[in-house]
Structure formats: C-alpha cells, structure tokens
Design an enzyme around this catalytic site. Sequence first.
Site, short mmCIF file in Angstrom:
data_model
loop_
_atom_site.label_atom_id
_atom_site.label_comp_id
_atom_site.label_asym_id
_atom_site.label_seq_id
_atom_site.Cartn_x
_atom_site.Cartn_y
_atom_site.Cartn_z
N THR A 296 26.75 22.65 59.55
CA THR A 296 25.66 22.56 58.57
C THR A 296 24.64 23.63 58.92
O THR A 296 23.94 23.50 59.92
CB THR A 296 24.98 21.18 58.63
OG1 THR A 296 25.97 20.18 58.48
CG2 THR A 296 23.93 21.04 57.54
N LYS B 216 25.45 19.79 50.92
CA LYS B 216 25.23 19.14 52.23
C LYS B 216 23.74 19.06 52.56
O LYS B 216 23.25 18.04 53.04
CB LYS B 216 26.00 19.92 53.29
CG LYS B 216 25.75 19.47 54.72
CD LYS B 216 26.18 18.05 54.99
CE LYS B 216 25.86 17.66 56.43
NZ LYS B 216 25.97 16.22 56.67
N LYS C 117 16.67 19.93 62.36
CA LYS C 117 17.18 21.20 61.82
C LYS C 117 17.54 21.03 60.34
O LYS C 117 17.16 21.86 59.50
CB LYS C 117 18.43 21.61 62.60
CG LYS C 117 19.20 22.76 61.98
CD LYS C 117 20.66 22.80 62.43
CE LYS C 117 21.46 21.63 61.97
NZ LYS C 117 22.83 21.79 61.61
P1 NAD Z 1 27.03 19.25 69.14
O1 NAD Z 1 25.80 19.87 69.68
O2 NAD Z 1 27.48 17.92 69.66
O3 NAD Z 1 28.30 20.25 69.31
C1 NAD Z 1 28.25 21.61 69.05
C2 NAD Z 1 29.29 22.29 69.94
O4 NAD Z 1 29.32 23.69 69.65
C3 NAD Z 1 28.96 22.16 71.43
O5 NAD Z 1 30.09 21.69 72.14
C4 NAD Z 1 28.57 23.57 71.84
O6 NAD Z 1 28.86 23.87 73.19
C5 NAD Z 1 29.42 24.39 70.87
N1 NAD Z 1 28.96 25.77 70.68
C6 NAD Z 1 27.70 26.21 70.46
N2 NAD Z 1 27.69 27.55 70.32
C7 NAD Z 1 28.97 27.96 70.46
C8 NAD Z 1 29.59 29.23 70.45
N3 NAD Z 1 28.89 30.36 70.26
N4 NAD Z 1 30.93 29.30 70.65
C9 NAD Z 1 31.66 28.17 70.87
N5 NAD Z 1 31.11 26.94 70.89
C10 NAD Z 1 29.80 26.83 70.69
O7 NAD Z 1 26.83 19.18 67.55
P2 NAD Z 1 27.63 18.30 66.47
O8 NAD Z 1 26.94 17.00 66.33
O9 NAD Z 1 29.08 18.35 66.77
O10 NAD Z 1 27.28 19.14 65.16
C11 NAD Z 1 27.95 20.35 64.82
C12 NAD Z 1 27.56 20.71 63.39
O11 NAD Z 1 27.97 19.65 62.51
C13 NAD Z 1 26.05 20.89 63.18
O12 NAD Z 1 25.81 21.92 62.27
C14 NAD Z 1 25.64 19.53 62.60
O13 NAD Z 1 24.46 19.62 61.82
C15 NAD Z 1 26.85 19.18 61.77
N6 NAD Z 1 27.06 17.74 61.52
C16 NAD Z 1 26.87 16.83 62.53
C17 NAD Z 1 27.08 15.47 62.25
C18 NAD Z 1 26.89 14.42 63.32
O14 NAD Z 1 26.80 13.22 62.96
N7 NAD Z 1 26.86 14.75 64.61
C19 NAD Z 1 27.48 15.06 60.97
C20 NAD Z 1 27.70 16.03 59.98
C21 NAD Z 1 27.48 17.37 60.28
#
Ligand code: NAD
Length: 315
Positions: free
Chosen positions: A106, A188, A263
């Site tokens: 997102t 979204k 965010k």
């Molecule tokens: P998170 O912080 O748990 O995971 C993100 C992962 O990306 C981490 O493991 C981090 O190390 C990795 N990362 C960061 N930069 C990187 C790079 N340059 N190369 C490789 N890996 C990298 O976050 P999340 O909760 O999994 O969310 C991810 C996305 O999904 C976000 O944009 C969030 O808004 C969206 N989202 C989250 C949810 C939720 O409920 N958690 C629901 C829908 C959407």
Amino acid sequence: LPRSFGWIGLGAMGYPMAMNLRKRIPTDSILLVNDVDRSAVERFIRQSSGLGRVVEAATARDVAEQSLCVFTMVPEGRHVKDVFLTPGMGILAANTAGKLLIDCSTIDRASSIEVAEAVKALSDVNHPTRFYDAPVSGGTLGAARATLTFMVGIAADDPSFPVLRELLSLIGGAIHPMGGQSLGLAAKLSNNYISSLNALSTAEGMNLAIRLGLDPKVFSNVMETSSGGSYANSVYNPVPGVCPEAPSSKGYEGGFKIQLMKKDVGLAIDAARQVDAKVVLGLTGLGVYSAASEDPRFRDKDARIVYRWLGGIEP
Ligand code: NAD
C-alpha cells in the site's frame, strides 16, 4: 501459470501470502525469496521445507532474473522504489522481458506510477514486462487464510486480467479489476481511510461501553446486528478477548503496525488533497495515530492498540 515465482518482503503480510503461494503452486516450481531481514528469509525457508523449492536470492535483481512472476510486499513507496529502481540491484536491473511484476504494497500513487513508467520505458514490444499495483485488504488473518481482497490496477477487459486473476486467486479471495494503472491503490487508500476511522470509532465506543459497565464481548455481539457494527468490531475488535484470533487477543502482535496505519491515513489525506476531496475526520485520525506511533511502547504493535492509547491503559 508460470513455473518460477519470486517474493520480496516477508513481513506480517508477505510471509503468510508467500507461504500460501508456495503451498498452491506445483511442487516442481521454484520460489525465490528476498527480504532485507535475513532472519525472515531463514524462518521462511525452514517453515516451507517439504512444500517445494524455496531459494534465497541475495538481491531483488536476482529474484527477477530467475522468476517469471515477481510479487513485492514492502512497507512504503520508498521501499518499492528501492526494490525496483536501485541501479544494478533492483528488479529493473534484471532482464524482465515477458515477466509479470505485481506490487501488493500500500503506497502513494506517485511512487507506483514512477515504477510503472520505468517498467514501460524498459519494456520490449515483443515481450512486454507487465507491472500492476495490486494492494490487498483483509489483514494478517486474510493473508493467512488466503481470503484477501485484491484491488488491481487493471481494466476488467484487459487481456492480461484472466491470468492475473488466476494467479492472485492462489493467495486471495475476491480479485477486483479497478479500471487501470494505479486505480488499485486509489481503491485501497479510500478503503483504508474508512477502515482506519472505523477502527478508531470502534476503539472509542468499546472504551465507552466498558466504562459504562458493559461486558465487551456481549456488547460486541450486539453490535454485529446493530448499526455500530463493522469489520473493525466483528473481525479486528480492539479489545483483547473479544475476537480470539485478532491481534488484540495476541498481545497486539503480528497485525497491522500502528505506524503503517498512520502512513495509510496520511496517504489517503494526500490523495484527497490532490483531488480536492474534503477530509474532516481523517485529520483527527491522523493526529491520534501519529501521537500513538511516537510512543515506543505502541509503535510496532497492531494499530488496534489505539484502544489502549485512548483509554490511557498500559500496552
Ligand atoms: P511489515 O513491516 O511487517 O513487513 C515489511 C517487510 O518488508 C519486512 O520484512 C521488511 O524487512 C521488508 N522490506 C523492507 N524494505 C525492503 C527491501 N528494500 N527489500 C526487501 N525487503 C524489504 O509490513 P506488512 O504489515 O507486511 O505490510 C506490508 C505492506 O502491506 C504495507 O504497505 C502495508 O501497508 C500493507 N498492508 C498491510 C496489512 C496488515 O494488516 N499488516 C494489510 C493490508 C496491507
């Protein structure tokens, strides 16, 4: 379907999504994985043992070099740009001719469009590289259960949509084409504007109900068939013990981090300003999520911990 897949970003969402993908693609296909957090990659390789080949890739470029379909699931626009555009190491440093690149993160539409344009500029007319914004809703529970709703930046009549739908159905439930490039993100961000405020109003309402002497579970059940009900009440209730599977019942761990909620409200407000859409409640919501995110005790916890922050309860 392709026989080689890549997954970049094994966090709260990416990890269970990639695990479901590994379970549902043919066992003789390969899954390349990458995350800046090596411990997530190691855990993934350990836990997926027996499901089929999973191989760690040192860079995003290596992932893209060896897979026909690459998924990305990282926190913000800057991370997506890093993953795609870093010279020599990013996805676009690989030969991506004919490949499918699907970003589920997102992020702001401008970053996504920047990546889409960079992909287009490099794309070979005979073997085009395809890039789609495909953010998801449903949270970590939806990710684990493969019931996520996908909002895809593609037109319903695009000839690529059927393949995309088949692929996304491996890890999601409802797959919606939103009309064109970056409109998946438009959907979204608008969705999360609503859900972030639903979470906040549910947290305040639950706090009120409890202080007035109501049992939270009884009150939540009543809301399911009353006008105060929502997903924020029945699936992700912020009060521990009301929804046993929700992050709030698991120490607010493993959900949607409050800093990511902040965010998303911020991204939705920026998007609203660009099109002159009025946002009144969102500004208050942003203030609350920002203040709670600044407290190190709350920052990395599930956003629904805002219930404790509002109630002045220790996390
Ligand atoms: P998170 O912080 O748990 O995971 C993100 C992962 O990306 C981490 O493991 C981090 O190390 C990795 N990362 C960061 N930069 C990187 C790079 N340059 N190369 C490789 N890996 C990298 O976050 P999340 O909760 O999994 O969310 C991810 C996305 O999904 C976000 O944009 C969030 O808004 C969206 N989202 C989250 C949810 C939720 O409920 N958690 C629901 C829908 C959407």
